[in-house]
Design an enzyme around this catalytic site. Structure first.
Site, PDB file in Angstrom:
ATOM      1  CG  PHE A  33     -12.931  -9.709   2.332  1.00  0.00           C
ATOM      2  CD1 PHE A  33     -13.460 -10.969   2.552  1.00  0.00           C
ATOM      3  CD2 PHE A  33     -13.800  -8.643   2.260  1.00  0.00           C
ATOM      4  CE1 PHE A  33     -14.821 -11.164   2.704  1.00  0.00           C
ATOM      5  CE2 PHE A  33     -15.165  -8.811   2.403  1.00  0.00           C
ATOM      6  CZ  PHE A  33     -15.681 -10.074   2.625  1.00  0.00           C
ATOM      7  CD  GLU A 194     -25.913  -4.913  -2.941  1.00  0.00           C
ATOM      8  OE1 GLU A 194     -25.621  -5.858  -3.694  1.00  0.00           O
ATOM      9  OE2 GLU A 194     -25.219  -4.577  -1.960  1.00  0.00           O
TER      10      GLU A 194
END
Length: 443
Positions: A33, A194
């Site tokens: 990123f 998650e």
């Protein structure tokens, strides 16, 4: 294939080996990123940008756990870094791994697959190499408990999970069957939460009625953490809601428990042996070894201490951004999340562009927190943005929309959206593939 790509690059752009004298060279190490954001911010600058990465693809990290649990295929959350060249004329991409950095000579030594060592010069250096799993001094755990930082990691975990069910179906030993159907996750941050929720739904929904001898819904999923609660970076109220949701999904949550040993039979935590064939490490991270090559001061996780303009103290025009850097703002550390990495990469790109133009640096970097999210299975997510906190189905819809929009390419967005829609309606997952080991020529 990597050799062909590298040779093609070198033939096409002879400037890779030596920067053009008239233009400053910006060398960016890392195509995550932060690195991609820095490169894009230099699109209109009068510089030569060279982006170096040991992988040929950029990964959308927030959805990596869905590759690990067979919801998505690897190609659906990744994009080739080289595609940036088609939209940015001053950018070149080099597939290579960094081996040494000489700040005095302003050179970087890189190893290209099939080519060998190359010495790259730079006027500006941006280190954006991200993080890797940390086993807190117990690197021997890595052999039995893979982390989740790359597509290779995700495929390894997917193979371990799916293979465990196959082996449980095959064996007639009840103790071994129970061990195969026990999944232990070490670390209850966002990734651990998650991943645990997704495994629970894989077992109870997707694999339902797929086996004759076993009932996958009876799998045991254990989430361990040494801290006082799960999701420690979220408000305590959201942490409690997430814990209740995990319990409803069938996940055993154990906090305040430290893992003492991981081996081929499972884990020992707080003196208790938990037999398990699948142990996953979602606990800690450390900076890439490239940061140490700078010779700058680092924290316990190996991240470089940087100033207000993202530079290290030892050399001007050498920046560290994203997860490889550590800095504080208003007395708190800037979090190691995607939005922080993107903001830092963009800031450094604009800063370099201004310096090349002879302009002043302007204001120092300031992180703007746009909120923190985590999804806990189907129809439930938690969100914290400033003093605003929410959870539940509507928050889950916001999470889904934001993640689709943030994917790197239009085709990624379309494919992920389609797969999610199908999975939501049917409960099925399209990437339930067990990777095969390469066969010898004699087999």
């Amino acid at each position: 294939m990597t050799t062909v790509l590298t040779k093609a690059l070198l033939q096409k752009d002879p400037q890779v080996a030596k920067a053009t004298p008239q233009r400053k060279r910006v060398l960016i190490v890392g195509g995550g990123f932060a690195g991609v954001a820095a490169a894009r911010a230099l699109k209109r600058a009068d510089v030569e940008v060279l982006l170096v990465d040991r992988r040929n693809h950029h990964i959308f990290q927030p959805l990596l756990y869905q590759v690990a649990t067979a919801v998505l295929a690897p190609s659906e959350i990744a994009a080739p870094i080289r595609q940036l060249e088609t939209k940015q004329k001053n950018l070149s991409v080099l597939l290579a791994e960094i081996k040494a950095i000489n700040l005095g000579a302003r050179t970087v030594e890189a190893v290209c697959p099939g080519i060998g060592n190359r010495k790259l010069t730079f006027d500006f250096l941006v280190i954006a190499t991200g993080m890797r799993p940390s086993y807190f001094g117990h690197d021997e755990f890595a052999r039995f408990a893979p982390g989740l930082k790359s597509l290779s990691d995700a495929e390894t975990i997917r193979t371990k999970i799916l293979s465990a069910f196959e082996l449980a179906e095959s064996t007639d030993d009840e103790n071994e069957r129970a061990r195969q159907m026990t999944f232990v996750l070490v670390g209850a941050g966002a990734t651990g939460v998650e991943l645990a929720a997704s495994i629970a739904q894989l077992a109870s929904v997707t694999l339902r009625n797929n086996f004759r001898k076993i009932n996958p819904a009876k799998s045991r999923i254990v989430l361990l953490d040494g801290g006082a609660r799960i999701l420690p970076t979220f408000a305590e109220s959201l942490s409690r809601k997430a814990a209740r949701r995990l319990t409803k999904l069938g996940v055993e949550v154990s906090t305040g428990v430290k893992v003492e040993k991981v081996d081929d039979q499972g884990v020992i935590a707080a003196g208790v042996r938990i037999p398990s064939a699948t142990v996953l490490w979602t606990a800690g991270v450390s900076a890439s070894p490239v940061v140490k090559m700078l010779g700058t001061q680092t924290d316990r996780a190996g991240r470089a201490f940087i100033g207000a303009f993202m530079e290290i103290a030892e050399a001007p025009n050498v920046f560290v951004v994203g997860d490889a850097a550590t800095m504080t703002q208003d007395g708190y550390p800037v979090p190691g999340v995607a939005q922080a990495a993107i903001q830092q990469g963009r800031f450094v790109g604009h800063l370099i562009a201004n310096r090349v133009r002879g302009r002043k640096d302007g204001r120092p970097f300031r992180y703007r927190n746009k909120g923190n999210m985590a999804v806990v299975g189907k129809n439930f997510a938690v969100l914290e943005a400033g003093h605003w906190r929410s959870s539940g189905f509507m928050t889950w819809l916001v999470w889904a929309a934001l993640h689709v929009l943030a994917l790197p390419q239009l085709q990624n967005r379309f494919r992920v959206q389609t797969q999610w829609f199908w999975s939501y309606l049917s409960g099925q997952r399209s990437s339930r593939l067990i990777s095969e080991d390469p066969r010898s020529s004699a087999s």
